[in-house]
Scaffold this active site. Sequence first.
Site, short mmCIF file in Angstrom:
data_model
loop_
_atom_site.label_atom_id
_atom_site.label_comp_id
_atom_site.label_asym_id
_atom_site.label_seq_id
_atom_site.Cartn_x
_atom_site.Cartn_y
_atom_site.Cartn_z
N LYS A 197 -13.20 5.34 -21.75
CA LYS A 197 -14.27 5.46 -20.76
C LYS A 197 -14.61 4.09 -20.19
CE LYS A 197 -18.71 5.32 -20.94
NZ LYS A 197 -18.94 4.59 -19.65
N GLY A 249 -19.33 -4.08 -25.61
CA GLY A 249 -20.56 -3.93 -24.83
C GLY A 249 -21.71 -4.60 -25.54
N SER A 250 -22.90 -4.06 -25.34
CA SER A 250 -24.09 -4.72 -25.88
C SER A 250 -24.23 -4.49 -27.38
CB SER A 250 -25.32 -4.18 -25.16
OG SER A 250 -25.45 -2.80 -25.40
N THR A 251 -24.91 -5.42 -28.03
CA THR A 251 -25.16 -5.32 -29.47
C THR A 251 -26.01 -4.09 -29.76
OG1 THR A 251 -24.90 -7.68 -29.80
CG2 THR A 251 -26.23 -6.52 -31.43
N GLU A 252 -26.92 -3.79 -28.84
CA GLU A 252 -27.80 -2.63 -29.00
C GLU A 252 -27.00 -1.32 -29.11
OE1 GLU A 252 -30.15 -2.54 -25.49
OE2 GLU A 252 -31.14 -0.66 -26.04
N GLY A 254 -23.77 -1.14 -29.66
CA GLY A 254 -22.87 -1.31 -30.81
C GLY A 254 -23.52 -0.85 -32.10
N GLU A 271 -16.93 -5.20 -30.29
CA GLU A 271 -16.99 -6.52 -29.66
C GLU A 271 -18.30 -6.56 -28.89
OE1 GLU A 271 -14.84 -8.90 -29.93
OE2 GLU A 271 -12.98 -7.94 -30.53
N CYS A 305 -19.07 -12.31 -22.48
CA CYS A 305 -19.70 -12.26 -23.81
C CYS A 305 -19.54 -13.58 -24.56
CB CYS A 305 -19.15 -11.10 -24.61
SG CYS A 305 -17.37 -11.02 -24.57
N GLU A 402 -29.06 -13.17 -25.11
CA GLU A 402 -27.97 -13.20 -24.16
C GLU A 402 -28.51 -12.84 -22.78
OE1 GLU A 402 -24.96 -10.13 -24.64
OE2 GLU A 402 -23.42 -11.64 -24.33
#
Length: 491
Positions: A197, A249-252, A254, A271, A305, A402
């Site tokens: 996706k 993508g974002s840590t959130e 993830g 990642e 990133c 970030e």
Amino acid sequence: MAERAAETIRPRRGGVFEYAPAPESRSIVDIKSSYGLFIAGEFVESIDGRPFKTISPATEEVLAEVTEAGPQDVDRAISSARAAYTAYWAPMRPADRSKYLFRIARIIQERSRELAVLESLDNGKPIRESRDVDIPLVAAHFFYYAGWADKLPYAGFGPNPRPLGVAGQVIPWNFPLLMLAWKIAPALACGNTVVLKPAETTPLTALTFAEICQQADLPPGVVNIVTGAGDTGRALVEHQDVDKVAFTGSTEVGRLIARSVAGSGKKVTLELGGKAANIIFDDAAIDQAVEGVVNGIFFNQGHVCCAGSRLLVQESVYDEVLTSLKRRLATLRVGDPLDKNTDIGAINSAEQLDRIRKLSEIGEEEGAERWSPPCELPDRGFWFAPTIFTGVSQAHRIAREEIFGPVLSVLSFRTPDEAVEKANNTPYGLSAGVWTEKGSRILSIAQRLRAGVVWANTFNKFDPSSPFGGYKESGYGREGGRHGLEAYLDV
Ligand code: NAD
Ligand code: MN
């Protein structure tokens, strides 16, 4: 003729000559008015999805209508990947898998100009970057992993490493086709099939990649592309017939994914974000270091990133570095992504622009000093001038969070120990940069930095043979190189 020259070569601020516009032609791309989903080797209509639009962030013009895949669409794509896995891809002679990957790599090279223009249109990044960095690296990734497909017994994971099955892959918008390559090339080389996706704001090069799979005669179902946003991504990673989840993508998000797949037996690589330190010691070649700082944070509008978003400068050269940096920033050209002279393109979306603006305002409120060169921004589209914050302390949000935009936070240090301590004082650990003429210092500092990649006297250099990945909240697992195979093998 003389008049024309006078008009196009205008003297610029400080007596430097202005460049004439040099736009890349968009006639090389053929964007369809609407796209279905790519399932089992064909573009199909959605069962339970709905259409949405993708725009050019530089002009806000609608480029195409694409499909937000629903859960039934995702299910269908996963069944197709499963069928292809069982029927052809896993049993196939590895040397034949390799041939398909080489073929895809060659087609990417042949269509590279078209892919570069399309990437710049949909993402907003300068054509110079998509043409000279993104697309060549995409082809290089496919070439690299094509070479591994029939040599897996020599990769260090035992004499007969097995694939995992079906991989569900979700990628961000900052390097749309490159992230696709990082995900699909190793997965296929190891004998897995995929459902990928792309991000909701940048689906077009992934859909063109689907056409390339058709052109390469890749067996149907080996690669499936489902477009959509977070809900589609969630349906994909949570599906019970997915054996491997790969996310960038974002840590959130993830964190949500790590929670949702916990205990399911799925293999996961994440990642996530970063807040890299770029450290300049007083013995560094200052002009080169300044170029590295500019490349580190203003490349791809700072939507990287591993961007060098925290600059740490040794006090004795602080003034010199800041003066050169500001002088260099004043020469950066912000504007039309398709212009070959452009250094900084458009911010990818209105939402991302909003985030960058908010965090920058917070920086000012916290007492840091904000500076941007004089710079005219286009009226339409999403733009942000290159920005530096000085007087930043480690506690400031702009030093910790970030920003994912063209914004640099500058801090200073006195001793190497202080540099290491400040560099490591972050929840992230994706990358770092060290600038010094002393080889022994490079080695000792690199060893103490908690970052997946440490660049010495350079920044943002990528190669398919080199592993990439993070520590701490930057995620886990490695992509690229021999290490990147492990994520797609049952070892
Ligand atoms: P995001 O994490 O929201 O989106 C990344 C991908 O995940 C997209 O394809 C998105 O559709 C999908 N997604 C969203 N929610 C999901 C869910 N619950 N389950 C599965 N998939 C889901 O990132 P974003 O909104 O594009 O950007 C937000 C922030 O993420 C940025 O400001 C930046 O800090 C960070 N970011 C990091 C990278 C990176 O390369 N590490 C790339 C892009 C963004
Ligand atoms: Mn777009």
